[in-house]
Design a protein around this motif. Structure first.
Motif, short mmCIF file in Angstrom:
data_model
loop_
_atom_site.label_atom_id
_atom_site.label_comp_id
_atom_site.label_asym_id
_atom_site.label_seq_id
_atom_site.Cartn_x
_atom_site.Cartn_y
_atom_site.Cartn_z
N GLU A 212 -14.05 -6.09 -2.42
CA GLU A 212 -13.97 -7.13 -3.44
C GLU A 212 -13.69 -6.46 -4.77
O GLU A 212 -14.49 -5.67 -5.26
N LEU A 213 -12.54 -6.75 -5.34
CA LEU A 213 -12.09 -6.12 -6.57
C LEU A 213 -12.01 -7.15 -7.69
O LEU A 213 -11.78 -8.33 -7.45
N PHE A 214 -12.15 -6.67 -8.91
CA PHE A 214 -12.12 -7.56 -10.07
C PHE A 214 -11.36 -6.88 -11.18
O PHE A 214 -11.78 -5.82 -11.68
N ALA A 215 -10.20 -7.44 -11.55
CA ALA A 215 -9.42 -6.91 -12.66
C ALA A 215 -9.94 -7.53 -13.95
O ALA A 215 -9.77 -8.73 -14.18
N VAL A 216 -10.57 -6.73 -14.78
CA VAL A 216 -11.15 -7.21 -16.04
C VAL A 216 -10.02 -7.43 -17.03
O VAL A 216 -9.15 -6.57 -17.22
N SER A 217 -10.06 -8.58 -17.68
CA SER A 217 -8.98 -8.98 -18.58
C SER A 217 -9.47 -9.05 -20.02
O SER A 217 -10.63 -9.39 -20.28
N PRO A 218 -8.58 -8.78 -21.00
CA PRO A 218 -8.92 -9.16 -22.37
C PRO A 218 -9.14 -10.67 -22.42
O PRO A 218 -8.50 -11.41 -21.67
N ARG B 84 -10.43 -12.05 -9.67
CA ARG B 84 -11.03 -11.49 -8.46
C ARG B 84 -9.99 -11.48 -7.34
O ARG B 84 -9.27 -12.45 -7.14
N PHE B 85 -9.92 -10.36 -6.62
CA PHE B 85 -8.99 -10.26 -5.49
C PHE B 85 -9.55 -9.34 -4.43
O PHE B 85 -10.50 -8.58 -4.67
N GLN B 86 -9.00 -9.41 -3.25
CA GLN B 86 -9.47 -8.62 -2.10
C GLN B 86 -8.44 -7.56 -1.74
O GLN B 86 -7.25 -7.71 -2.01
N GLY B 87 -8.90 -6.51 -1.07
CA GLY B 87 -7.97 -5.50 -0.60
C GLY B 87 -8.69 -4.28 -0.09
O GLY B 87 -9.93 -4.20 -0.10
N GLY B 88 -7.90 -3.32 0.34
CA GLY B 88 -8.43 -2.03 0.77
C GLY B 88 -8.10 -0.97 -0.25
O GLY B 88 -7.86 -1.27 -1.43
N LEU B 89 -8.05 0.28 0.19
CA LEU B 89 -7.74 1.37 -0.73
C LEU B 89 -6.35 1.22 -1.32
O LEU B 89 -6.12 1.53 -2.50
N ARG B 90 -5.38 0.75 -0.53
CA ARG B 90 -4.02 0.59 -1.05
C ARG B 90 -4.02 -0.36 -2.24
O ARG B 90 -3.41 -0.07 -3.28
N GLU B 91 -4.69 -1.49 -2.12
CA GLU B 91 -4.72 -2.47 -3.20
C GLU B 91 -5.49 -1.95 -4.42
O GLU B 91 -5.11 -2.22 -5.56
N LYS C 284 -4.59 -15.21 -17.14
CA LYS C 284 -3.42 -15.67 -16.39
C LYS C 284 -2.34 -14.60 -16.32
O LYS C 284 -1.64 -14.48 -15.31
N LEU C 285 -2.20 -13.81 -17.38
CA LEU C 285 -1.22 -12.72 -17.35
C LEU C 285 -1.59 -11.68 -16.30
O LEU C 285 -0.73 -11.18 -15.58
N VAL C 286 -2.88 -11.35 -16.23
CA VAL C 286 -3.35 -10.40 -15.21
C VAL C 286 -3.09 -10.95 -13.81
O VAL C 286 -2.62 -10.23 -12.93
N ALA C 287 -3.37 -12.25 -13.61
CA ALA C 287 -3.12 -12.87 -12.31
C ALA C 287 -1.64 -12.83 -11.95
O ALA C 287 -1.28 -12.60 -10.79
N GLN C 288 -0.77 -13.05 -12.94
CA GLN C 288 0.68 -12.98 -12.68
C GLN C 288 1.10 -11.58 -12.29
O GLN C 288 1.95 -11.40 -11.41
N GLU C 289 0.52 -10.57 -12.94
CA GLU C 289 0.83 -9.19 -12.57
C GLU C 289 0.40 -8.89 -11.14
O GLU C 289 1.15 -8.26 -10.38
N LEU C 290 -0.80 -9.32 -10.78
CA LEU C 290 -1.28 -9.10 -9.41
C LEU C 290 -0.36 -9.80 -8.41
O LEU C 290 -0.04 -9.23 -7.36
N LYS C 291 0.07 -11.00 -8.73
CA LYS C 291 0.98 -11.73 -7.85
C LYS C 291 2.28 -10.96 -7.67
O LYS C 291 2.85 -10.90 -6.57
N GLY C 292 2.76 -10.34 -8.75
CA GLY C 292 3.96 -9.53 -8.67
C GLY C 292 3.81 -8.31 -7.78
O GLY C 292 4.80 -7.77 -7.27
N LEU C 293 2.56 -7.87 -7.60
CA LEU C 293 2.27 -6.75 -6.70
C LEU C 293 1.99 -7.22 -5.28
O LEU C 293 1.66 -6.41 -4.42
N GLY C 294 2.12 -8.52 -5.05
CA GLY C 294 1.85 -9.07 -3.73
C GLY C 294 0.39 -9.33 -3.48
O GLY C 294 -0.03 -9.48 -2.32
N LEU C 295 -0.41 -9.41 -4.54
CA LEU C 295 -1.86 -9.60 -4.40
C LEU C 295 -2.24 -10.95 -4.98
O LEU C 295 -1.96 -11.23 -6.15
#
Length: 373
Positions: free
Chosen positions: A7-13, A39-46, A18-29
């Motif tokens: 369970e991962l969490f990208a902390v945003s300013p 908040r997003f899920q993944g393994g070591l690759r993510e 929404k910008l962080v979420a768009q970036e994650l979407k661009g990475l396929g996450l």
């Protein structure tokens, strides 16, 4: 370990989730927006991928533990259950950040002391909060539910590794990237920062235009974890390098400033980043501003205000800026960050109409991203 679900969490300013979420979407996450991040899920690759590529996030947290605790002995006992040896390598100290909201355990210093005790018990060694290398651990109590997370980024992701030239009142790299990404600018179109300071906005624009992963120049604490997959990490970095765009024949990103010292810092940072072919630098005063290339484009800037104007008259400065933009920059768009409380005053002084794109915080001030209409 590659397939383990984390369970991962990208902390945003603040305000830029929404910008962080768009970036994650661009990475396929795919992620779920929460207050303060995504908040997003993944393994070591993510985990590796997000740290390497996110431009707008502050850091990536790994949520290791979640449990209810109503007493300090319970807090110690339950904290000890988790595999902290996987995330706190030998030789690392810890830095604890604790918050508590509407919980029976409300004394944040006491919570910090018990968590530190539990970590030491699990690792079989005393932990210091003042070591050369340290891991940030975030402890959050909300209504007696305790969540403990590890900072996988090793400090703020905005520290890209190219800031060798220093200056005063510089915009953070992730805020500069956020301003650019929300501006509507399309790489290959002209971008001009006439108050470039240490060059953060032009360099971040060049990183975007080059499709270069912003984390390539720095290291991360997960490289010292016992479960670190060096082969996977090198594979991800090689993939990032392989998709970079070649430099343009002529620069289309322009960095100007009235200060010799600022331009010297910009050039040092460009050299450190390896992005010199993308950006043309030159000294220019406010009164001399004109489009650096034919056609339309974007002025994207963090203009001086408050103390940064020193003896300059704020009213005269912004009236002059507005007149120059109207008279000389037909077809251009002006996008900037400015204190939100003074944005109406700024608009009035320039005589330009703006719309507010986003709001966030910069240097302790609540600020707005403004775009001319």
């Amino acid at each position: 370990m590659r397939e383990a679900s984390l369970e991962l969490f990208a902390v945003s300013p603040p305000g830029l989730e929404k910008l962080v979420a768009q970036e994650l979407k661009g990475l396929g996450l795919s992620g779920e927006i929460e207050i303060g991040g995504v908040r997003f899920q993944g393994g070591l690759r993510e985990l590796y991928l997000s740290n390497l590529w996110l431009r707008t996030a502050n850091r990536v947290l790994l949520r290791v533990a979640r449990f209810r605790a109503l007493s300090f002995p319970e807090l110690i006992r339950k904290t000890e259950r988790y595999p902290w040896e996987t995330y706190i390598p030998e030789g690392y100290g810890v830095k604890l950040r604790v918050t508590s909201y509407r919980s029976k355990l409300y004394h944040e210093r006491a919570i910090k002391e018990r968590v530190l005790t539990a970590l030491g018990n699990r690792l079989g060694r005393a932990l210091t909060q003042a070591a050369e290398k340290e891991i940030l651990i975030v402890v959050r109590f909300v209504k007696d539910l305790c969540t403990i997370s590890i900072d996988t980024s090793g400090g703020d992701l905005f520290r890209r590794g190219y800031k060798v030239g220093k200056g005063l009142a510089t915009i953070r790299e992730n805020l500069a990237a956020s301003l650019i990404l929300s501006s509507g600018w399309i790489p290959c179109a002209p971008l001009f920062d006439p108050f470039c300071g240490t060059g953060t906005i032009p360099i971040e624009a060049a990183l975007i235009a080059a499709n270069r992963a912003p984390g390539l120049l720095r290291s991360f604490p997960f490289e010292d974890w016992p479960n670190f997959d060096s082969g996977l990490w090198e594979e991800i970095k090689a993939e990032a390098r392989s998709c970079e765009n070649p430099p343009p024949e002529e620069p289309f990103i322009f960095a100007g400033d009235a200060s010799d010292k600022a331009l010297s810092a910009t050039r040092k940072n460009l050299q450190a980043s390896g992005l010199e072919p993308w950006v043309e630098t030159f000294q220019i005063k406010l009164e001399e501003l004109s489009p650096p290339s034919p056609g339309s484009g974007h002025i994207i800037t963090d203009p001086p205000y408050g103390k940064r104007l020193k003896s300059r008259n704020l009213v005269v400065f912004y009236r002059t800026l507005g007149k120059i933009f109207r008279d000389r920059f037909s077809g251009w768009r002006l996008v900037l960050i400015f204190p939100e409380a003074r944005s109406r005053e700024f608009s009035r002084l320039t005589g330009l109409r703006f719309r507010q794109i986003l709001t966030t915080e910069h240097g302790g001030l609540r600020c707005a991203f403004l775009a001319s209409l």
